[in-house]
Design a protein around this motif. Structure first.
Motif, PDB file in Angstrom:
ATOM      1  N   SER A   4     -55.845  73.510 -45.775  1.00  0.00           N
ATOM      2  CA  SER A   4     -56.945  74.383 -45.386  1.00  0.00           C
ATOM      3  C   SER A   4     -58.043  73.552 -44.729  1.00  0.00           C
ATOM      4  O   SER A   4     -58.459  72.522 -45.263  1.00  0.00           O
ATOM      5  CB  SER A   4     -57.513  75.095 -46.625  1.00  0.00           C
ATOM      6  N   THR A   5     -58.482  73.989 -43.540  1.00  0.00           N
ATOM      7  CA  THR A   5     -59.526  73.261 -42.807  1.00  0.00           C
ATOM      8  C   THR A   5     -60.786  74.103 -42.624  1.00  0.00           C
ATOM      9  O   THR A   5     -61.766  73.614 -42.052  1.00  0.00           O
ATOM     10  CB  THR A   5     -59.016  72.860 -41.418  1.00  0.00           C
ATOM     11  N   ASP A   6     -60.752  75.368 -43.055  1.00  0.00           N
ATOM     12  CA  ASP A   6     -61.858  76.296 -42.833  1.00  0.00           C
ATOM     13  C   ASP A   6     -62.220  76.416 -41.358  1.00  0.00           C
ATOM     14  O   ASP A   6     -63.371  76.701 -41.005  1.00  0.00           O
ATOM     15  CB  ASP A   6     -63.106  75.873 -43.643  1.00  0.00           C
ATOM     16  N   GLY A   7     -61.259  76.133 -40.498  1.00  0.00           N
ATOM     17  CA  GLY A   7     -61.496  76.260 -39.068  1.00  0.00           C
ATOM     18  C   GLY A   7     -62.267  75.108 -38.456  1.00  0.00           C
ATOM     19  O   GLY A   7     -62.641  75.165 -37.279  1.00  0.00           O
ATOM     20  N   GLU A   8     -62.468  74.033 -39.195  1.00  0.00           N
ATOM     21  CA  GLU A   8     -63.279  72.907 -38.712  1.00  0.00           C
ATOM     22  C   GLU A   8     -62.454  71.841 -37.995  1.00  0.00           C
ATOM     23  O   GLU A   8     -63.001  70.825 -37.555  1.00  0.00           O
ATOM     24  CB  GLU A   8     -64.044  72.283 -39.881  1.00  0.00           C
ATOM     25  N   VAL A   9     -61.143  72.051 -37.887  1.00  0.00           N
ATOM     26  CA  VAL A   9     -60.292  71.104 -37.159  1.00  0.00           C
ATOM     27  C   VAL A   9     -59.468  71.890 -36.133  1.00  0.00           C
ATOM     28  O   VAL A   9     -58.259  72.048 -36.266  1.00  0.00           O
ATOM     29  CB  VAL A   9     -59.353  70.337 -38.121  1.00  0.00           C
ATOM     30  N   PRO A  10     -60.118  72.408 -35.086  1.00  0.00           N
ATOM     31  CA  PRO A  10     -59.366  73.161 -34.076  1.00  0.00           C
ATOM     32  C   PRO A  10     -58.435  72.236 -33.301  1.00  0.00           C
ATOM     33  O   PRO A  10     -58.794  71.099 -33.000  1.00  0.00           O
ATOM     34  CB  PRO A  10     -60.466  73.732 -33.179  1.00  0.00           C
ATOM     35  N   LYS A  50     -57.387  78.631 -39.597  1.00  0.00           N
ATOM     36  CA  LYS A  50     -58.110  77.898 -40.626  1.00  0.00           C
ATOM     37  C   LYS A  50     -57.217  76.945 -41.409  1.00  0.00           C
ATOM     38  O   LYS A  50     -57.621  76.419 -42.452  1.00  0.00           O
ATOM     39  CB  LYS A  50     -58.790  78.885 -41.590  1.00  0.00           C
ATOM     40  N   THR A  89     -58.352  63.483 -40.009  1.00  0.00           N
ATOM     41  CA  THR A  89     -59.190  63.312 -38.828  1.00  0.00           C
ATOM     42  C   THR A  89     -58.411  63.779 -37.607  1.00  0.00           C
ATOM     43  O   THR A  89     -57.196  63.892 -37.629  1.00  0.00           O
ATOM     44  CB  THR A  89     -59.597  61.833 -38.659  1.00  0.00           C
TER      45      THR A  89
END
Length: 237
Positions: A4-10, A50, A89
Motif C-alpha cells: 500500500s502506497t496511499d497513492g504517493e508512489v505513482p 494506491k 523508493t
C-alpha cells in the motif's frame, strides 16, 4: 506481494521501484537499494492507484565454499508479515515502458520473475478500461521456467486468453519437463524457434516491439534464432 502506497508512489507500467531491507550489512552500514520490476499496472491490483505489486523469488544458494547464502532483500521481503512497513523508493526506469500505439504487436520474452513488467502490461491491455486506450494489437508472451510448478500467473493469463483470443498469445517453455522434436531441452529460445518464420514476419512490421526481462543469458539464445533469419533477407542487425 502487494504494498500500500496511499497513492504517493505513482508509476507507469514497466518501471521499477527500489526496496531497502531493514537492518545493516556486515560492515554496520544500511543495506543497499535493490530494484524490482513492478508487476502491477499503474492502477494497481485493486484499481485505485494506491498500491504497487512485486513478484519476488527467495534467493538461497550454496557458494563454492559450501556455505548457504541467502539473498538479503529477497529473503527480507519473503519473510515479511502482512501489515509490515517497508522502505521503498522510486519509481525509476523508462526502458520497459509500454508503446503508446494500441495497435502494436508486442512480443514479450521472460524468464522466471522477469514476468513482472509484462504482467503490468497485460493487466492494462486486458483487465482494465480507459477512455483513451483500448488495445487492439497482438500481445505475444513467451515465458520460460524450469518446472511447471514455477509457472507464474497462469490463471490470469488463461482469463486474458479467454477474453481476447485474437489479441493475446502465450507460450511456455518448461526446461526440465519438456523437449522439442529433436530431444533438446525446452528453453525460451527453443520454443521461439518453433515459430521463427512467423516471428520474423512480425519483426518486419514498423509497429512491432520486443521486450526481454529475466536471465541475461537468454539474449544469446534468442540471437541464435534471429540472426540467421535476418541474414536470409540481407539484414545484419
Amino acid at each position: 506481494m502487494v504494498f500500500s502506497t496511499d497513492g504517493e508512489v505513482p508509476y507507469k507500467e514497466g518501471q521499477s521501484i527500489g526496496v531497502v531491507a531493514d537492518g545493516q550489512d556486515k560492515n554496520g552500514k544500511p543495506h543497499k537499494l535493490r530494484l524490482y520490476s513492478i508487476a502491477s499496472s499503474a492502477l494497481g491490483d485493486f484499481g485505485d492507484a494506491k498500491t504497487v505489486s512485486l513478484c519476488v523469488k527467495r534467493l538461497v544458494y550454496t557458494n563454492d565454499a559450501g556455505e548457504v547464502v541467502k539473498g538479503v532483500c529477497s529473503n527480507f521481503l519473503c519473510d515479511l508479515k502482512p501489515g509490515a512497513d517497508v522502505n521503498i523508493t522510486g519509481p525509476v526506469g523508462k526502458e520497459m515502458l509500454m508503446p503508446k500505439d494500441p495497435n502494436a504487436t508486442i512480443i514479450m520474452l521472460a524468464t522466471g520473475t522477469g514476468i513482472a513488467p509484462f504482467r503490468s502490461f497485460l493487466w492494462k491491455m486486458f483487465f482494465e478500461k480507459y477512455e483513451d486506450y483500448k488495445f487492439n494489437g497482438l500481445a505475444w508472451l513467451f515465458l520460460g521456467v524450469p518446472t511447471s510448478s514455477s509457472l507464474l500467473y497462469p490463471e490470469e493469463f488463461g482469463k486474458m486468453k479467454a477474453k481476447a483470443p485474437d489479441n493475446f498469445r502465450v507460450d511456455y517453455a518448461i526446461s526440465r519437463e519438456e523437449t522439442n522434436v529433436a530431444g533438446e531441452k525446452m528453453y525460451i529460445q527453443t520454443r521461439m524457434a518453433e515459430y521463427k518464420d512467423e516471428l520474423w514476419e512480425l519483426l518486419k512490421k514498423d509497429n512491432t516491439y520486443v521486450y526481454m526481462c529475466g536471465l541475461k543469458g537468454m539474449e544469446k539464445g534468442i540471437d541464435e534464432i534471429m540472426i540467421p533469419l535476418a541474414s536470409k533477407e540481407g539484414s545484419t542487425g
